[in-house]
Motif scaffolding. Structure first.
Motif, PDB file in Angstrom:
ATOM      1  N   UNK A  81       0.869  -1.177   0.000  1.00  0.00           N
ATOM      2  CA  UNK A  81       0.000   0.000   0.000  1.00  0.00           C
ATOM      3  C   UNK A  81       0.899   1.218   0.000  1.00  0.00           C
ATOM      4  N   UNK A  82       0.591   2.152  -0.894  1.00  0.00           N
ATOM      5  CA  UNK A  82       1.382   3.371  -1.021  1.00  0.00           C
ATOM      6  C   UNK A  82       0.504   4.592  -0.833  1.00  0.00           C
ATOM      7  N   UNK A  83       1.045   5.596  -0.161  1.00  0.00           N
ATOM      8  CA  UNK A  83       0.412   6.898  -0.179  1.00  0.00           C
ATOM      9  C   UNK A  83       0.785   7.518  -1.521  1.00  0.00           C
ATOM     10  N   UNK A  84      -0.213   8.053  -2.213  1.00  0.00           N
ATOM     11  CA  UNK A  84      -0.004   8.604  -3.548  1.00  0.00           C
ATOM     12  C   UNK A  84      -0.623   9.993  -3.638  1.00  0.00           C
ATOM     13  N   UNK A  85      -0.190  10.742  -4.654  1.00  0.00           N
ATOM     14  CA  UNK A  85      -0.840  12.012  -4.939  1.00  0.00           C
ATOM     15  C   UNK A  85      -1.205  12.052  -6.408  1.00  0.00           C
ATOM     16  N   UNK A  86      -2.447  12.447  -6.700  1.00  0.00           N
ATOM     17  CA  UNK A  86      -2.845  12.585  -8.094  1.00  0.00           C
ATOM     18  C   UNK A  86      -2.056  13.722  -8.752  1.00  0.00           C
ATOM     19  N   UNK A  87      -1.679  13.531 -10.010  1.00  0.00           N
ATOM     20  CA  UNK A  87      -0.971  14.582 -10.748  1.00  0.00           C
ATOM     21  C   UNK A  87      -1.917  15.358 -11.652  1.00  0.00           C
ATOM     22  N   UNK A  88      -3.185  14.967 -11.652  1.00  0.00           N
ATOM     23  CA  UNK A  88      -4.204  15.635 -12.458  1.00  0.00           C
ATOM     24  C   UNK A  88      -5.558  15.462 -11.805  1.00  0.00           C
TER      25      UNK A  88
END
Length: 136
Positions: free
Chosen positions: A65-72
């Motif tokens: 499981x990864x913390x992610x950030x949307x780029x769009x």
């Protein structure tokens, strides 16, 4: 697309070993219907939801499981919000833009072997049901 949606943090579950800065992109086969190439990348604001996706995706038994950030921009995931959970209580989203990996998350709830088998049985039934559609 993104108005009035969660602002995060967001999480993505997978069987892939990734590093901070890696980008997750659409264009890969669905974990739930392998013959379908996905036009979106999916994520959630709930770590346990990402953990469930990771457990199902990780056939070798090494879910991440990864913390992610949307780029769009992103939108509610219609596979769960329109079909199963109106109002998006699962806080599930999708995007055509990549997600950037921020860090690996630990401490999410792992499934028991029986729970994992139950989910795999549900997916096998979905695969056998030609009428079950995934909005990709």
């Amino acid at each position: 697309m993104s108005e009035a949606l969660d602002e995060g943090p967001f999480f993505h579950g997978t069987g892939a070993a990734l590093q901070p800065g890696d980008l997750l992109t659409p264009g890969f086969n669905s974990n739930y219907r392998p013959e379908v190439v996905m036009n979106h990348i999916y994520f959630t604001a709930m770590t346990d939801g990402a953990g469930l996706a990771a457990e199902v995706a990780a056939l070798d038994g090494h879910p991440h499981v990864y913390e992610v950030e949307p780029t769009g921009g992103y939108e509610d995931d219609p596979n769960v919000t329109d079909k199963k959970f109106p109002g998006n209580p699962t806080r599930s989203y999708r995007s055509t833009a990549p997600l950037r990996v921020l860090r690996e998350v630990t401490g999410w709830k792992r499934l028991s072997p029986d729970e994992l088998q139950s989910w795999r049985d549900k997916l096998a039934a979905l695969l056998a049901d030609d009428s079950a559609e995934i909005i990709n």
